[in-house]
Design an enzyme around this catalytic site. Sequence first.
Site, PDB file in Angstrom:
ATOM      1  N   LYS A  79       0.855  -1.191   0.000  1.00  0.00           N
ATOM      2  CA  LYS A  79       0.000   0.000   0.000  1.00  0.00           C
ATOM      3  C   LYS A  79       0.888   1.238   0.000  1.00  0.00           C
ATOM      4  O   LYS A  79       1.870   1.288   0.762  1.00  0.00           O
ATOM      5  CB  LYS A  79      -0.892  -0.032   1.255  1.00  0.00           C
ATOM      6  CG  LYS A  79      -1.921   1.097   1.325  1.00  0.00           C
ATOM      7  CD  LYS A  79      -2.795   0.978   2.584  1.00  0.00           C
ATOM      8  CE  LYS A  79      -3.909   2.008   2.600  1.00  0.00           C
ATOM      9  NZ  LYS A  79      -4.788   1.889   3.796  1.00  0.00           N
ATOM     10  N   SER A 156      -9.850   2.204   2.659  1.00  0.00           N
ATOM     11  CA  SER A 156      -8.915   2.888   1.794  1.00  0.00           C
ATOM     12  C   SER A 156      -7.949   1.955   1.077  1.00  0.00           C
ATOM     13  O   SER A 156      -7.392   2.336   0.047  1.00  0.00           O
ATOM     14  CB  SER A 156      -8.089   3.901   2.602  1.00  0.00           C
ATOM     15  OG  SER A 156      -7.262   3.241   3.547  1.00  0.00           O
ATOM     16  N   SER A 180     -10.269   0.043   6.942  1.00  0.00           N
ATOM     17  CA  SER A 180      -9.630   0.069   5.621  1.00  0.00           C
ATOM     18  C   SER A 180      -8.962  -1.209   5.159  1.00  0.00           C
ATOM     19  O   SER A 180      -8.570  -1.297   3.998  1.00  0.00           O
ATOM     20  CB  SER A 180      -8.598   1.184   5.572  1.00  0.00           C
ATOM     21  OG  SER A 180      -9.235   2.379   5.236  1.00  0.00           O
TER      22      SER A 180
HETATM   23  N1  GLN Z   1     -13.514   4.662   5.823  1.00  0.00           N
HETATM   24  C1  GLN Z   1     -12.885   5.131   7.020  1.00  0.00           C
HETATM   25  C2  GLN Z   1     -12.486   6.566   6.866  1.00  0.00           C
HETATM   26  O1  GLN Z   1     -12.708   7.110   5.835  1.00  0.00           O
HETATM   27  C3  GLN Z   1     -11.737   4.263   7.390  1.00  0.00           C
HETATM   28  C4  GLN Z   1     -10.484   4.585   6.674  1.00  0.00           C
HETATM   29  C5  GLN Z   1      -9.327   3.795   7.175  1.00  0.00           C
HETATM   30  O2  GLN Z   1      -9.494   2.805   7.904  1.00  0.00           O
HETATM   31  N2  GLN Z   1      -8.137   4.238   6.832  1.00  0.00           N
HETATM   32  O3  GLN Z   1     -11.964   7.157   7.768  1.00  0.00           O
END
Ligand code: GLN
Length: 485
Positions: A79, A156, A180
């Site tokens: 990532k 994400s 995410s």
């Molecule tokens: N969807 C969540 C957010 O937008 C989680 C994102 C994440 O875990 N990095 O904050």
Amino acid sequence: MMTDLTELTIAEASAGLKKKEFTAVELTEAYIANMDKHRNLNAYVCETPDKAIAQAKISQEKINSGQGGDLEGIPLGIKDLFCTKGIATTACSNILKGFVPPYESTVTANLLQAGANFLGKLNLDEFAMGGSNETSAFGPVINPWSKDVPLVPGGSSGGSAAAVAANMCAAATGTDTGGSIRQPAAFCGVTGIKPTYGRCSRYGIIAFASSLDQAGPIAKDVTDCAIMLKAMAGFDNKDSTSSQQPVPDFCKVLGADIKGMRIGIPKEYRVDGLNSEIASYWDKAAAMLKDKGAEIVEISLPHTKYALAVYYIIAPAEASSNLARYDGLRYGNRVDGEHLDDMYTNSRTAGFGKEVKRRIMIGTYVLSAGYYDAYYLKAQKVRRLIRDDFIKAFEKCDVILTPTAPSAAFAIGDESMQKDPITMWLNDIFTVSVSLAGLPAMSLPIGLNHDGLPLGMQIIGKSFDEENVFKAGYCLEQQAGFKRK
Ligand code: GLN
């Protein structure tokens, strides 16, 4: 005819490498060919095939002489939130375009140490803020399960989940702040685990919300997650929040009897209007575990209803502080201005996308004098209550079973998701409370919905008890018999 090497799990590929059925270079080349073939998915934002091949050659020599680590010769995707020495790292933000870290994150260093090679950097929502990969400065990733309309891979870690699902890497790293790893794994029909907060070092991972961020693997199955997590985890004196707890060999518990294991079903998660297919898979998953001797118990997590509100105060607050460092001076892009303040403003205006700006605004607001007590402090108190709920629930059960997300993958640009940011945030309903409590949780595919799209189940464990999560996860995986794409 030789089987397609990219179909193999890490466990299978490692066995094949040891038996000299194929070489590490052949394995790596097979993945590189798939990266070419599926470039339209936009999963990778930076490809490093030459480095991967060079590394694979070194691995092959080690394998030939009977040496090598647990991931020797295994090609991975990373990532693009993990700093990789000498390889561009952007967090998929314009503000970091052109940034080449002079150091390696601890997690990726651990993976290299275990013998892995890196095929490249994977797409994500900008600074990991999002649930659909649509906030990336590199554009959205396409879910490999898409049919007529392109679907999101989740976010994400959307690039990570899509790349694993499309066999563009053997496994990938992800990070999870509020879901995410788990939600994209669910949307793409693959398996991911967010370990306990502190299990993996955060050193060299670009920070979003430091009290929530955790690294973990996204892989083809539960076994591969166990292999990956063991390599990634461990104490690191460069991260004061990393834990001294010894890292168990998670593979040892796979296949263990789950007789007598108590599976908690939180009654508050049966939210009104829960998608009926997801509700029915949830029942089926509980029945599968019961069949294998587990005991199903109802539990209560009464403060769950505040989890989204708490998360969307605490995460932006920490983000606004973490992202203050991007001022145009020290990293990445600079846009000049007449005075120093103009340069800051111009650089941040041009460098950050809409979602990131929204979070910075909310974060600075809830931290400002007068509102700090009203929002931030209150959120911290409720966060404790959410954690206490779990501690209490775990007196009655060993793991908790819930769906991972309230829907399957939706279309890129879906209007109902775009109409206001809250709709997108609601998708995190089943994952954020776990992050607020710092607990380990896995998502694994349970079956397909009426559109033929994968749905995920979440297994939540006690603090530093990933082993029971793996045990239950492996059992459920065997029972469900989900066919990977
Ligand atoms: N969807 C969540 C957010 O937008 C989680 C994102 C994440 O875990 N990095 O904050």
